[in-house]
Design a protein around this motif. Sequence first.
Motif, PDB file in Angstrom:
ATOM      1  N   UNK A 349       0.845  -1.200   0.000  1.00 45.37           N
ATOM      2  CA  UNK A 349       0.000   0.000   0.000  1.00 45.37           C
ATOM      3  C   UNK A 349       0.880   1.250   0.000  1.00 45.37           C
ATOM      4  N   UNK A 350       1.625   1.480  -1.098  1.00 45.51           N
ATOM      5  CA  UNK A 350       2.575   2.593  -1.119  1.00 45.51           C
ATOM      6  C   UNK A 350       1.929   3.968  -1.058  1.00 45.51           C
ATOM      7  N   UNK A 351       0.693   4.104  -1.555  1.00 48.16           N
ATOM      8  CA  UNK A 351       0.048   5.415  -1.551  1.00 48.16           C
ATOM      9  C   UNK A 351      -0.137   5.946  -0.137  1.00 48.16           C
ATOM     10  N   UNK A 352      -0.515   5.062   0.780  1.00 45.38           N
ATOM     11  CA  UNK A 352      -0.694   5.480   2.167  1.00 45.38           C
ATOM     12  C   UNK A 352       0.646   5.849   2.792  1.00 45.38           C
ATOM     13  N   UNK A 353       1.692   5.103   2.455  1.00 45.29           N
ATOM     14  CA  UNK A 353       3.008   5.322   3.065  1.00 45.29           C
ATOM     15  C   UNK A 353       3.569   6.699   2.755  1.00 45.29           C
ATOM     16  N   UNK A 354       3.300   7.204   1.555  1.00 46.47           N
ATOM     17  CA  UNK A 354       3.895   8.496   1.167  1.00 46.47           C
ATOM     18  C   UNK A 354       2.936   9.663   1.370  1.00 46.47           C
ATOM     19  N   UNK A 355       1.718   9.346   1.804  1.00 44.47           N
ATOM     20  CA  UNK A 355       0.757  10.423   2.030  1.00 44.47           C
ATOM     21  C   UNK A 355       1.247  11.351   3.134  1.00 44.47           C
ATOM     22  N   UNK A 356       1.287  12.634   2.833  1.00 42.51           N
ATOM     23  CA  UNK A 356       1.700  13.612   3.826  1.00 42.51           C
ATOM     24  C   UNK A 356       3.201  13.726   4.034  1.00 42.51           C
ATOM     25  N   UNK A 357       3.974  12.902   3.318  1.00 39.86           N
ATOM     26  CA  UNK A 357       5.424  12.959   3.452  1.00 39.86           C
ATOM     27  C   UNK A 357       5.997  14.036   2.519  1.00 39.86           C
ATOM     28  N   UNK A 358       7.252  14.337   2.695  1.00 43.05           N
ATOM     29  CA  UNK A 358       7.909  15.365   1.889  1.00 43.05           C
ATOM     30  C   UNK A 358       7.908  14.969   0.416  1.00 43.05           C
ATOM     31  N   UNK A 359       7.522  15.898  -0.445  1.00 46.06           N
ATOM     32  CA  UNK A 359       7.496  15.624  -1.878  1.00 46.06           C
ATOM     33  C   UNK A 359       8.898  15.387  -2.415  1.00 46.06           C
ATOM     34  N   UNK A 360       8.976  14.646  -3.505  1.00 46.41           N
ATOM     35  CA  UNK A 360      10.249  14.449  -4.194  1.00 46.41           C
ATOM     36  C   UNK A 360      10.673  15.783  -4.783  1.00 46.41           C
ATOM     37  N   UNK A 361      11.889  16.153  -4.542  1.00 40.19           N
ATOM     38  CA  UNK A 361      12.377  17.468  -4.975  1.00 40.19           C
ATOM     39  C   UNK A 361      13.041  17.388  -6.336  1.00 40.19           C
ATOM     40  N   UNK A 362      12.808  18.369  -7.168  1.00 38.27           N
ATOM     41  CA  UNK A 362      13.431  18.442  -8.489  1.00 38.27           C
ATOM     42  C   UNK A 362      14.477  19.548  -8.480  1.00 38.27           C
ATOM     43  N   UNK A 363      15.683  19.222  -8.955  1.00 35.88           N
ATOM     44  CA  UNK A 363      16.768  20.207  -9.038  1.00 35.88           C
ATOM     45  C   UNK A 363      17.377  20.154 -10.426  1.00 35.88           C
ATOM     46  N   UNK A 364      18.142  21.169 -10.757  1.00 36.05           N
ATOM     47  CA  UNK A 364      18.830  21.202 -12.048  1.00 36.05           C
ATOM     48  C   UNK A 364      19.891  20.104 -12.111  1.00 36.05           C
ATOM     49  N   UNK A 365      20.170  19.653 -13.293  1.00 36.42           N
ATOM     50  CA  UNK A 365      21.160  18.590 -13.495  1.00 36.42           C
ATOM     51  C   UNK A 365      22.570  19.167 -13.588  1.00 36.42           C
ATOM     52  N   UNK A 366      22.985  19.853 -12.515  1.00 34.94           N
ATOM     53  CA  UNK A 366      24.362  20.367 -12.468  1.00 34.94           C
ATOM     54  C   UNK A 366      24.896  20.193 -11.054  1.00 34.94           C
ATOM     55  N   UNK A 367      26.192  20.184 -10.918  1.00 39.65           N
ATOM     56  CA  UNK A 367      26.858  19.903  -9.655  1.00 39.65           C
ATOM     57  C   UNK A 367      26.430  20.845  -8.544  1.00 39.65           C
ATOM     58  N   UNK A 368      26.383  22.138  -8.824  1.00 41.33           N
ATOM     59  CA  UNK A 368      26.086  23.096  -7.777  1.00 41.33           C
ATOM     60  C   UNK A 368      24.691  22.906  -7.190  1.00 41.33           C
ATOM     61  N   UNK A 369      23.727  22.609  -8.054  1.00 39.42           N
ATOM     62  CA  UNK A 369      22.355  22.415  -7.582  1.00 39.42           C
ATOM     63  C   UNK A 369      22.241  21.167  -6.717  1.00 39.42           C
ATOM     64  N   UNK A 370      22.862  20.071  -7.153  1.00 35.77           N
ATOM     65  CA  UNK A 370      22.808  18.829  -6.385  1.00 35.77           C
ATOM     66  C   UNK A 370      23.557  18.999  -5.070  1.00 35.77           C
ATOM     67  N   UNK A 371      24.718  19.634  -5.126  1.00 34.89           N
ATOM     68  CA  UNK A 371      25.529  19.857  -3.923  1.00 34.89           C
ATOM     69  C   UNK A 371      24.768  20.715  -2.906  1.00 34.89           C
ATOM     70  N   UNK A 372      24.119  21.774  -3.380  1.00 33.06           N
ATOM     71  CA  UNK A 372      23.378  22.649  -2.476  1.00 33.06           C
ATOM     72  C   UNK A 372      22.223  21.905  -1.807  1.00 33.06           C
ATOM     73  N   UNK A 373      21.546  21.055  -2.585  1.00 35.14           N
ATOM     74  CA  UNK A 373      20.420  20.303  -2.027  1.00 35.14           C
ATOM     75  C   UNK A 373      20.898  19.314  -0.965  1.00 35.14           C
TER      76      UNK A 373
END
Length: 378
Positions: A349-373
């Motif tokens: 029941x994965x839908x219940x498990x992720x309900x209310x949890x932190x959303x998946x974050x999207x970042x730019x595909x570059x080193x600085x963005x990933x490093x900062x996150x």
Amino acid sequence: MTDSSRSSSHYQGLIHRYKDRLPVSESTPVITLNEGDTPLIKLNNIPRELGKNVEIYVKYEGLNPTGSFKDRGMTMAVSKAAEEGAKAIVCASTGNTSAAAAAYAARAGMTAFVLIPEGKIPMGKLAQAIAHGAVVLQIKGNFDDGMRLVKEVAGEAPVAIVNSINPYRLQGQKTGAFEIVEALGRAPDYHCIPVGNAGNISGYWIGYSEACGHNTASCTLCNGQCPYLDNPITSTRPVMVGYQADGAAPFLRGEPVIEPETLATAIRIGNPQSWDLAKAAVEESGGWFDEVSDEELLATQALLARKEGVFCEPASAVSLCGALRDIKSGLIPEGSLIACTLTGHGLKDPDIAIRGQEDVRTVKADLESVKAAILEHI
């Protein structure tokens, strides 16, 4: 390694492992997916943060072949149905039973008919039943309606019922107790378990009773001739504690719940079929029933996943949720060794498990963005 030695060392399922402890014979066709032998995991971080001197182990039944404890009972139920010449099986289900019935029926070359409440089954469980070729019938009603219909149709059509009213189901499920005793070298002091249809707490009590040489009124298939009665592997039995979701807690209400409701779909049952056996297990062991809220059980599901790396479905978390509360209150005393059954895998029941949890974050595909996150979380 020779073929014979390879065969003898290969785990072949719980009927093969406990064939002298189960009602099977040489003429029983064993229908198995190598179920059982699931991990008993000692929790480290949660007890430490709790600040109580207790040992807590979780029996992770989500690592059975179809992802729940139902496989233990289903290997026995379908094997005995095959022995009796059945060509089809039927069950009512909140999800896990339908998945197990469908898989074991496929293995046996049978047809599985499963009755499920319309719109009330997590997609992970429904997908399993469909994938294994079951004939899925959604009824405009709840599990209790489905159970009533299964009993009625079994009297009108050539199908074998494989719900836990089938006594062979409990015989398979009792093996979980054997495994726990073997792993610990003793029985736990307390065994905490989710209660829906109440077959699992009944099966565990049969297993613990046999393991320490006690016969039980519910152990009818062996006629009092269980091998463990003459050769016990432990001297004690645990206190059995059954937890329910507060929206589906007939044992706490003292009567069936007509419209049970909880996010923990696996225990959304208002009229348990193993009521008398479960009540006897709790009373004979000196245990109790209690209830937890959906909010509490979901918090425990997340806690277990994040602190111990164990991902269980919502209904499974009820056992640990209740245990932690009773440890904090002192109802379960310090110094206790506690086993909690986790009945199913979180991916059910994965839908219940992720309900209310932190959303998946999207970042730019570059080193600085990933490093900062990354640095934001260190």
